[in-house]
Design a protein around this motif. Structure first.
Motif, PDB file in Angstrom:
ATOM      1  N   ARG A  36       0.857  -1.172   0.000  1.00  0.00           N
ATOM      2  CA  ARG A  36       0.000   0.000   0.000  1.00  0.00           C
ATOM      3  C   ARG A  36       0.891   1.219   0.000  1.00  0.00           C
ATOM      4  NH1 ARG A  36      -3.535  -2.300   4.864  1.00  0.00           N
ATOM      5  NH2 ARG A  36      -4.246  -4.151   3.800  1.00  0.00           N
ATOM      6  N   HIS A  37       0.321   2.352   0.248  1.00  0.00           N
ATOM      7  CA  HIS A  37       1.085   3.593   0.162  1.00  0.00           C
ATOM      8  C   HIS A  37       1.771   3.969   1.466  1.00  0.00           C
ATOM      9  CE1 HIS A  37      -0.416   4.326  -3.810  1.00  0.00           C
ATOM     10  NE2 HIS A  37      -1.627   4.031  -3.378  1.00  0.00           N
ATOM     11  N   THR A  38       1.712   3.100   2.471  1.00  0.00           N
ATOM     12  CA  THR A  38       2.282   3.453   3.769  1.00  0.00           C
ATOM     13  C   THR A  38       3.167   2.334   4.308  1.00  0.00           C
ATOM     14  OG1 THR A  38       0.326   2.574   4.869  1.00  0.00           O
ATOM     15  CG2 THR A  38       0.337   4.934   4.405  1.00  0.00           C
ATOM     16  N   TRP A  39       4.024   2.694   5.245  1.00  0.00           N
ATOM     17  CA  TRP A  39       4.929   1.746   5.888  1.00  0.00           C
ATOM     18  C   TRP A  39       4.228   1.026   7.031  1.00  0.00           C
ATOM     19  CZ3 TRP A  39       9.485   0.577   3.839  1.00  0.00           C
ATOM     20  CH2 TRP A  39      10.086   1.492   2.989  1.00  0.00           C
ATOM     21  N   THR A  40       4.556  -0.218   7.231  1.00  0.00           N
ATOM     22  CA  THR A  40       4.169  -0.969   8.421  1.00  0.00           C
ATOM     23  C   THR A  40       5.449  -1.576   8.986  1.00  0.00           C
ATOM     24  OG1 THR A  40       3.843  -3.054   7.251  1.00  0.00           O
ATOM     25  CG2 THR A  40       1.917  -1.576   7.434  1.00  0.00           C
ATOM     26  N   LEU A  41       5.378  -2.075  10.200  1.00  0.00           N
ATOM     27  CA  LEU A  41       6.558  -2.725  10.774  1.00  0.00           C
ATOM     28  C   LEU A  41       6.971  -3.925   9.934  1.00  0.00           C
ATOM     29  CD1 LEU A  41       5.763  -2.517  14.587  1.00  0.00           C
ATOM     30  CD2 LEU A  41       7.435  -1.176  13.303  1.00  0.00           C
ATOM     31  N   GLY A  42       6.001  -4.698   9.452  1.00  0.00           N
ATOM     32  CA  GLY A  42       6.306  -5.854   8.626  1.00  0.00           C
ATOM     33  C   GLY A  42       7.020  -5.478   7.335  1.00  0.00           C
ATOM     34  N   ILE A  43       6.565  -4.405   6.707  1.00  0.00           N
ATOM     35  CA  ILE A  43       7.208  -3.940   5.481  1.00  0.00           C
ATOM     36  C   ILE A  43       8.625  -3.464   5.787  1.00  0.00           C
ATOM     37  CG2 ILE A  43       7.147  -2.163   3.686  1.00  0.00           C
ATOM     38  CD1 ILE A  43       4.045  -2.368   3.840  1.00  0.00           C
ATOM     39  N   LEU A  44       8.796  -2.761   6.898  1.00  0.00           N
ATOM     40  CA  LEU A  44      10.138  -2.307   7.279  1.00  0.00           C
ATOM     41  C   LEU A  44      11.071  -3.484   7.548  1.00  0.00           C
ATOM     42  CD1 LEU A  44       9.374   0.795   9.493  1.00  0.00           C
ATOM     43  CD2 LEU A  44      10.732   0.757   7.401  1.00  0.00           C
ATOM     44  N   VAL A  45      10.557  -4.536   8.185  1.00  0.00           N
ATOM     45  CA  VAL A  45      11.367  -5.744   8.425  1.00  0.00           C
ATOM     46  C   VAL A  45      11.887  -6.268   7.095  1.00  0.00           C
ATOM     47  CG1 VAL A  45      11.232  -8.182   9.094  1.00  0.00           C
ATOM     48  CG2 VAL A  45      10.285  -6.428  10.605  1.00  0.00           C
ATOM     49  N   SER A  46      11.000  -6.382   6.108  1.00  0.00           N
ATOM     50  CA  SER A  46      11.399  -6.890   4.788  1.00  0.00           C
ATOM     51  C   SER A  46      12.405  -5.978   4.113  1.00  0.00           C
ATOM     52  CB  SER A  46      10.172  -7.031   3.887  1.00  0.00           C
ATOM     53  OG  SER A  46       9.289  -7.962   4.404  1.00  0.00           O
ATOM     54  N   TRP A  47      12.153  -4.677   4.146  1.00  0.00           N
ATOM     55  CA  TRP A  47      13.038  -3.732   3.469  1.00  0.00           C
ATOM     56  C   TRP A  47      14.428  -3.701   4.116  1.00  0.00           C
ATOM     57  CZ3 TRP A  47      15.154   1.112   4.977  1.00  0.00           C
ATOM     58  CH2 TRP A  47      15.856   1.763   3.952  1.00  0.00           C
ATOM     59  N   ILE A  48      14.482  -3.702   5.433  1.00  0.00           N
ATOM     60  CA  ILE A  48      15.774  -3.690   6.129  1.00  0.00           C
ATOM     61  C   ILE A  48      16.572  -4.945   5.769  1.00  0.00           C
ATOM     62  CG2 ILE A  48      16.870  -3.874   8.407  1.00  0.00           C
ATOM     63  CD1 ILE A  48      14.606  -1.988   9.427  1.00  0.00           C
ATOM     64  N   GLU A  49      15.898  -6.087   5.699  1.00  0.00           N
ATOM     65  CA  GLU A  49      16.594  -7.320   5.342  1.00  0.00           C
ATOM     66  C   GLU A  49      17.122  -7.246   3.906  1.00  0.00           C
ATOM     67  OE1 GLU A  49      15.958 -12.136   5.459  1.00  0.00           O
ATOM     68  OE2 GLU A  49      14.699 -10.833   6.666  1.00  0.00           O
ATOM     69  N   GLN A  50      16.316  -6.725   2.987  1.00  0.00           N
ATOM     70  CA  GLN A  50      16.756  -6.589   1.591  1.00  0.00           C
ATOM     71  C   GLN A  50      17.894  -5.576   1.473  1.00  0.00           C
ATOM     72  OE1 GLN A  50      13.375  -5.444  -0.742  1.00  0.00           O
ATOM     73  NE2 GLN A  50      12.334  -7.401  -0.446  1.00  0.00           N
ATOM     74  N   ARG A  51      17.761  -4.447   2.128  1.00  0.00           N
ATOM     75  CA  ARG A  51      18.702  -3.334   1.970  1.00  0.00           C
ATOM     76  C   ARG A  51      20.019  -3.555   2.700  1.00  0.00           C
ATOM     77  NH1 ARG A  51      21.771  -0.115   0.288  1.00  0.00           N
ATOM     78  NH2 ARG A  51      21.746   2.121   0.684  1.00  0.00           N
ATOM     79  N   PHE A  52      19.939  -4.086   3.937  1.00  0.00           N
ATOM     80  CA  PHE A  52      21.127  -4.168   4.785  1.00  0.00           C
ATOM     81  C   PHE A  52      21.541  -5.597   5.147  1.00  0.00           C
ATOM     82  CE2 PHE A  52      18.958  -0.124   5.904  1.00  0.00           C
ATOM     83  CZ  PHE A  52      19.895   0.738   5.373  1.00  0.00           C
ATOM     84  N   GLN A  53      20.816  -6.587   4.651  1.00  0.00           N
ATOM     85  CA  GLN A  53      21.083  -7.990   4.956  1.00  0.00           C
ATOM     86  C   GLN A  53      21.135  -8.249   6.464  1.00  0.00           C
ATOM     87  OE1 GLN A  53      23.262  -6.390   2.424  1.00  0.00           O
ATOM     88  NE2 GLN A  53      21.476  -6.914   1.209  1.00  0.00           N
TER      89      GLN A  53
END
Length: 102
Positions: A36-53
């Motif tokens: 969706r157009h907003t961040w959630t904790l779950g989305i941040l978990v995924s993005w942090i893992e993709q971005r910073f391993q």
């Protein structure tokens, strides 16, 4: 005494700052996450893992955001003098608020 300092940080100061700026200035779709157009904790978990391993739980991301100046509010993320955090929903933050952190 009576309080454990915890383990070493998983992310550098620059990485943590990038997370804060990303949450404030971008939508998940802007960083390649279909959502969706907003961040959630779950989305941040995924993005942090993709971005910073680095893997985090939602609770871990919640603690990270709190350490970065976010604080808990019900229903949505907003930002006034400090970042505000909601474990259950989305993030919508003003860009001007990030500038006040400096």
């Amino acid at each position: 005494m009576g309080h454990s300092p915890g383990g070493p940080k998983k992310l550098t100061e620059q990485q943590e700052q990038e997370i804060a700026e990303t949450v404030v200035h971008k939508k998940p779709v802007d960083v390649g996450i279909e959502a969706r157009h907003t961040w959630t904790l779950g989305i941040l978990v995924s993005w942090i893992e993709q971005r910073f391993q680095q893997s985090f739980t939602e609770k871990g991301v919640s603690k990270l955001l709190k350490r970065l100046g976010f604080s808990y509010t019900k229903a949505t993320y907003t930002r006034a003098p400090k970042y505000f955090l909601s474990a259950a929903s989305s993030v919508s933050v003003s860009a001007a608020a990030l500038n006040n952190k400096s």
